[in-house]
Motif scaffolding. Structure first.
Motif, PDB file in Angstrom:
ATOM      1  N   ALA A  33       1.521  -9.717  -7.803  1.00 29.33           N
ATOM      2  CA  ALA A  33       2.282  -9.613  -6.559  1.00 29.33           C
ATOM      3  C   ALA A  33       1.684 -10.538  -5.504  1.00 29.33           C
ATOM      4  CB  ALA A  33       2.273  -8.169  -6.063  1.00 29.33           C
ATOM      5  N   ASP A  34       2.539 -11.029  -4.610  1.00 27.29           N
ATOM      6  CA  ASP A  34       2.088 -11.877  -3.506  1.00 27.29           C
ATOM      7  C   ASP A  34       1.418 -11.004  -2.465  1.00 27.29           C
ATOM      8  OD1 ASP A  34       1.648 -13.667  -1.501  1.00 27.29           O
ATOM      9  OD2 ASP A  34       3.776 -14.028  -1.058  1.00 27.29           O
ATOM     10  N   ARG A  35       0.093 -11.051  -2.402  1.00 26.92           N
ATOM     11  CA  ARG A  35      -0.669 -10.206  -1.500  1.00 26.92           C
ATOM     12  C   ARG A  35      -1.140 -10.958  -0.265  1.00 26.92           C
ATOM     13  NH1 ARG A  35      -2.752  -5.709  -4.600  1.00 26.92           N
ATOM     14  NH2 ARG A  35      -4.604  -5.582  -3.277  1.00 26.92           N
ATOM     15  N   SER A  36      -0.662 -12.161  -0.067  1.00 31.42           N
ATOM     16  CA  SER A  36      -1.181 -13.011   1.008  1.00 31.42           C
ATOM     17  C   SER A  36      -0.941 -12.437   2.400  1.00 31.42           C
ATOM     18  CB  SER A  36      -0.569 -14.412   0.914  1.00 31.42           C
ATOM     19  OG  SER A  36       0.831 -14.361   1.106  1.00 31.42           O
ATOM     20  N   GLU A  37       0.107 -11.627   2.562  1.00 35.18           N
ATOM     21  CA  GLU A  37       0.408 -11.078   3.885  1.00 35.18           C
ATOM     22  C   GLU A  37       0.223  -9.563   3.935  1.00 35.18           C
ATOM     23  OE1 GLU A  37       4.226 -12.356   5.221  1.00 35.18           O
ATOM     24  OE2 GLU A  37       3.706 -14.479   5.198  1.00 35.18           O
ATOM     25  N   TRP A  38      -0.397  -9.014   2.901  1.00 35.63           N
ATOM     26  CA  TRP A  38      -0.629  -7.581   2.899  1.00 35.63           C
ATOM     27  C   TRP A  38      -1.686  -7.213   3.941  1.00 35.63           C
ATOM     28  CZ3 TRP A  38      -0.761  -4.794  -2.465  1.00 35.63           C
ATOM     29  CH2 TRP A  38       0.398  -5.106  -3.185  1.00 35.63           C
ATOM     30  N   PRO A  39      -1.534  -6.071   4.597  1.00 33.28           N
ATOM     31  CA  PRO A  39      -2.573  -5.622   5.534  1.00 33.28           C
ATOM     32  C   PRO A  39      -3.820  -5.189   4.779  1.00 33.28           C
ATOM     33  CG  PRO A  39      -0.926  -3.918   5.255  1.00 33.28           C
ATOM     34  CD  PRO A  39      -0.393  -5.133   4.544  1.00 33.28           C
ATOM     35  N   GLU A  40      -4.935  -5.218   5.457  1.00 34.34           N
ATOM     36  CA  GLU A  40      -6.203  -4.813   4.870  1.00 34.34           C
ATOM     37  C   GLU A  40      -6.298  -3.293   4.747  1.00 34.34           C
ATOM     38  OE1 GLU A  40      -9.942  -5.331   7.176  1.00 34.34           O
ATOM     39  OE2 GLU A  40     -10.462  -6.719   5.563  1.00 34.34           O
ATOM     40  N   SER A  41      -5.563  -2.592   5.585  1.00 32.61           N
ATOM     41  CA  SER A  41      -5.574  -1.126   5.571  1.00 32.61           C
ATOM     42  C   SER A  41      -4.223  -0.621   6.047  1.00 32.61           C
ATOM     43  CB  SER A  41      -6.687  -0.579   6.470  1.00 32.61           C
ATOM     44  OG  SER A  41      -6.459  -0.933   7.815  1.00 32.61           O
ATOM     45  N   PHE A  42      -3.986   0.665   5.810  1.00 32.66           N
ATOM     46  CA  PHE A  42      -2.732   1.264   6.267  1.00 32.66           C
ATOM     47  C   PHE A  42      -2.965   2.726   6.622  1.00 32.66           C
ATOM     48  CE2 PHE A  42      -2.752   2.158   1.727  1.00 32.66           C
ATOM     49  CZ  PHE A  42      -2.359   3.492   1.670  1.00 32.66           C
ATOM     50  N   THR A  43      -2.067   3.266   7.434  1.00 32.02           N
ATOM     51  CA  THR A  43      -2.108   4.669   7.826  1.00 32.02           C
ATOM     52  C   THR A  43      -0.748   5.304   7.563  1.00 32.02           C
ATOM     53  OG1 THR A  43      -3.715   4.194   9.568  1.00 32.02           O
ATOM     54  CG2 THR A  43      -2.529   6.267   9.736  1.00 32.02           C
ATOM     55  N   VAL A  44      -0.757   6.555   7.134  1.00 27.56           N
ATOM     56  CA  VAL A  44       0.471   7.317   6.889  1.00 27.56           C
ATOM     57  C   VAL A  44       0.575   8.427   7.929  1.00 27.56           C
ATOM     58  CG1 VAL A  44       1.761   8.731   5.252  1.00 27.56           C
ATOM     59  CG2 VAL A  44       0.301   6.875   4.414  1.00 27.56           C
ATOM     60  N   GLY A  45       1.652   8.444   8.694  1.00 26.71           N
ATOM     61  CA  GLY A  45       1.898   9.526   9.645  1.00 26.71           C
ATOM     62  C   GLY A  45       2.337  10.773   8.902  1.00 26.71           C
ATOM     63  N   THR A  46       1.623  11.889   9.094  1.00 29.94           N
ATOM     64  CA  THR A  46       1.936  13.120   8.361  1.00 29.94           C
ATOM     65  C   THR A  46       2.432  14.195   9.331  1.00 29.94           C
ATOM     66  OG1 THR A  46      -0.384  13.915   8.481  1.00 29.94           O
ATOM     67  CG2 THR A  46       0.232  12.534   6.593  1.00 29.94           C
ATOM     68  N   ALA A  47       1.615  15.194   9.611  1.00 28.59           N
ATOM     69  CA  ALA A  47       1.950  16.254  10.577  1.00 28.59           C
ATOM     70  C   ALA A  47       0.653  17.010  10.841  1.00 28.59           C
ATOM     71  CB  ALA A  47       3.049  17.170  10.039  1.00 28.59           C
ATOM     72  N   SER A  48       0.764  18.273  11.226  1.00 23.40           N
ATOM     73  CA  SER A  48      -0.446  19.036  11.554  1.00 23.40           C
ATOM     74  C   SER A  48      -1.156  19.500  10.289  1.00 23.40           C
ATOM     75  CB  SER A  48      -0.095  20.240  12.422  1.00 23.40           C
ATOM     76  OG  SER A  48       0.669  21.176  11.691  1.00 23.40           O
ATOM     77  N   GLN A  49      -2.451  19.724  10.394  1.00 21.74           N
ATOM     78  CA  GLN A  49      -3.212  20.306   9.298  1.00 21.74           C
ATOM     79  C   GLN A  49      -2.706  21.723   9.039  1.00 21.74           C
ATOM     80  OE1 GLN A  49      -7.263  19.893  10.622  1.00 21.74           O
ATOM     81  NE2 GLN A  49      -7.517  17.947   9.553  1.00 21.74           N
ATOM     82  N   GLY A  50      -2.684  22.115   7.778  1.00 21.88           N
ATOM     83  CA  GLY A  50      -2.166  23.424   7.414  1.00 21.88           C
ATOM     84  C   GLY A  50      -0.719  23.384   6.970  1.00 21.88           C
ATOM     85  N   GLY A  51      -0.099  22.206   7.085  1.00 22.35           N
ATOM     86  CA  GLY A  51       1.290  22.038   6.660  1.00 22.35           C
ATOM     87  C   GLY A  51       1.387  21.148   5.431  1.00 22.35           C
ATOM     88  N   THR A  52       2.551  21.172   4.782  1.00 25.24           N
ATOM     89  CA  THR A  52       2.752  20.416   3.552  1.00 25.24           C
ATOM     90  C   THR A  52       2.696  18.908   3.797  1.00 25.24           C
ATOM     91  OG1 THR A  52       4.113  22.212   2.698  1.00 25.24           O
ATOM     92  CG2 THR A  52       4.311  20.082   1.602  1.00 25.24           C
ATOM     93  N   TYR A  53       3.236  18.443   4.921  1.00 25.69           N
ATOM     94  CA  TYR A  53       3.223  17.014   5.209  1.00 25.69           C
ATOM     95  C   TYR A  53       1.804  16.457   5.176  1.00 25.69           C
ATOM     96  CZ  TYR A  53       7.951  15.535   6.614  1.00 25.69           C
ATOM     97  OH  TYR A  53       9.259  15.140   6.629  1.00 25.69           O
TER      98      TYR A  53
END
Length: 334
Positions: A33-53
Motif C-alpha cells: 500500500a502507498d503509505r507515503s501520506e499516512w499519519p504517524e499516529s491516529f486517535t479513535v473517538g469513543t465515549a465514556s469509560q464504562g460504556g461499549t463504545y
C-alpha cells in the motif's frame, strides 16, 4: 466550529518509513500500500469509560495500530454526536457514531455545531445495533416504564450522547416525567447503586459493561418496553424494534423487548485511501478478533453494510466492499 476550522492530518503527521514492520494479519497488499501520506499516529473517538463504545473503540484502535504498524488508541469523548464533530474537524482520525446523530450532522443540524454541514465525515464499516434499555435497582420496586415515579432522577449518559439526545424524548413520548442527569456510564452506575438517581436509561451496545458490573454488586431490574410502547417509539423516532437476548445478562430470564439504532465507524474523508482500505479490510476479514474485543462485534460483518444510507462511504472502504462483492450505490460514495 465551522468547516474552515478543519485541520488536515497531513499538516500534523509525519510519514511512516516504507519498511515499517507489520503484524501477523497483514498480507502482501498491505505491505504494498502507498503509505507515503499516512499519519504517524491516529486517535479513535469513543465515549465514556464504562460504556461499549469505549471498549469497542479502544480495542479496535489497538488491533489496527498493531497490524498497520502505527501508534493509535481510543479517546474518551462525549459519544456519537461529539465524535462526528471531532472527525469532521480533523481532531481525531476515526470515530464511532449512530445513524440518528449522523443524519443530523449531515443536514447541518448537530446540536454541537448548528448550521455546519459535516461533510468531512465518511463511513467505514457497520458495528452493531444500539439497544435503548432501562435499568433500576430491584429494591426500587420499578419493574416497568409505566412504574417510573413522577419526577424520578434518570441518568442519560454523557451530554450529547445518543442516549442523551434521544432517550429523554422517547420517555417523554411515553409520558414519563423526570429530572435529567448526565455523566459517564460507570459514574451513573455508581450513583444508581448509592441511591443518588432512580433509573439509568442506556443507549449502548450489549452487554453494557456498567450493567454487568451492577449485576455483580447488587440486584437490578432491566425494564422492557411493552408491545404498545415499542410500536409507538418506532413510529416516532429513527429506531427499529429490537429484542435483548436473555443470555445477555444474568438478570434476564427471557428476551427483553426494546428498540435500537445502528452504529457505524467513521473516518475523516481526507484520510489516505489506502489507509482506510487496510483498516476496513482488517476489520471485515477478522470478525473473530473483533468478537474478542466485544461480543457486540458479532454484527460487525460486511453483510450489514446496507444499514447505512446516511453517511457517504470513504473511497477506501468502498473499494474493499466492491472487491468483495458487496454493492454500494455510487451516490453514497464520497
Amino acid at each position: 466550529m465551522s468547516a474552515n476550522t478543519r485541520l488536515p492530518l497531513s499538516r500534523i503527521a509525519t510519514t511512516l518509513a516504507s519498511g515499517a514492520c507489520l503484524g501477523g494479519l497483514l498480507v502482501a497488499t498491505a505491505a504494498q500500500a502507498d503509505r507515503s501520506e499516512w499519519p504517524e499516529s491516529f486517535t479513535v473517538g469513543t465515549a465514556s469509560q464504562g460504556g461499549t463504545y469505549f471498549v469497542y473503540g479502544s480495542g479496535w484502535a489497538n488491533m489496527v495500530a498493531d497490524e498497520l504498524g502505527i501508534s493509535g488508541g481510543g479517546e474518551v469523548t462525549g459519544g456519537p454526536t461529539q465524535n462526528l464533530a471531532l472527525v469532521h474537524s480533523g481532531d481525531v482520525a476515526f470515530g464511532l457514531t449512530t445513524m440518528g446523530p449522523a443524519k443530523d450532522a449531515m443536514n447541518g443540524e448537530s446540536p454541537l455545531a448548528p448550521g455546519v454541514v459535516m461533510d468531512n465525515v465518511c463511513a467505514m464499516f457497520p458495528m452493531y445495533e444500539t439497544p435503548f434499555s432501562i435499568t433500576a435497582l430491584s429494591d426500587s420496586g420499578i419493574t416497568s416504564i409505566s412504574e417510573i415515579p413522577d419526577g424520578a432522577s434518570i441518568g442519560f449518559g454523557p451530554a450529547g450522547s445518543t442516549s442523551d439526545t434521544y432517550f429523554p424524548a422517547i420517555l417523554e413520548e411515553l409520558g414519563v416525567n423526570f429530572e435529567r442527569r448526565n455523566g459517564g456510564w460507570g459514574d451513573l452506575g455508581g450513583q444508581l447503586q448509592d441511591g443518588l438517581i432512580d433509573v439509568i436509561a442506556f443507549a449502548a451496545g450489549i452487554p453494557i459493561p456498567a450493567v454487568s458490573q451492577l449485576e455483580v454488586q447488587t440486584d437490578v431490574n432491566i425494564l422492557e418496553f411493552t408491545e404498545e410502547e415499542q410500536q409507538k417509539i418506532v413510529e416516532a423516532f429513527p429506531v427499529s424494534a429490537f429484542s435483548i437476548p436473555a443470555n445477555t445478562y444474568t438478570t434476564l430470564q427471557d428476551d427483553a423487548r426494546a428498540v435500537s439504532m445502528w452504529n457505524f465507524a467513521i473516518a475523516g474523508c481526507d484520510l489516505p485511501e489506502d489507509m482506510v482500505y487496510e483498516a476496513t479490510r482488517l476489520t471485515m476479514e477478522n470478525n473473530d478478533r473483533m468478537r474478542e474485543i466485544h461480543r457486540s462485534a458479532a454484527a460487525s460483518v460486511p453483510e450489514n453494510v446496507d444499514k447505512n444510507q446516511v453517511i457517504p462511504f470513504h473511497p477506501g472502504a468502498a473499494r474493499w466492499y466492491k472487491e468483495n462483492g458487496y454493492e454500494i450505490d455510487e451516490s453514497l460514495i464520497k
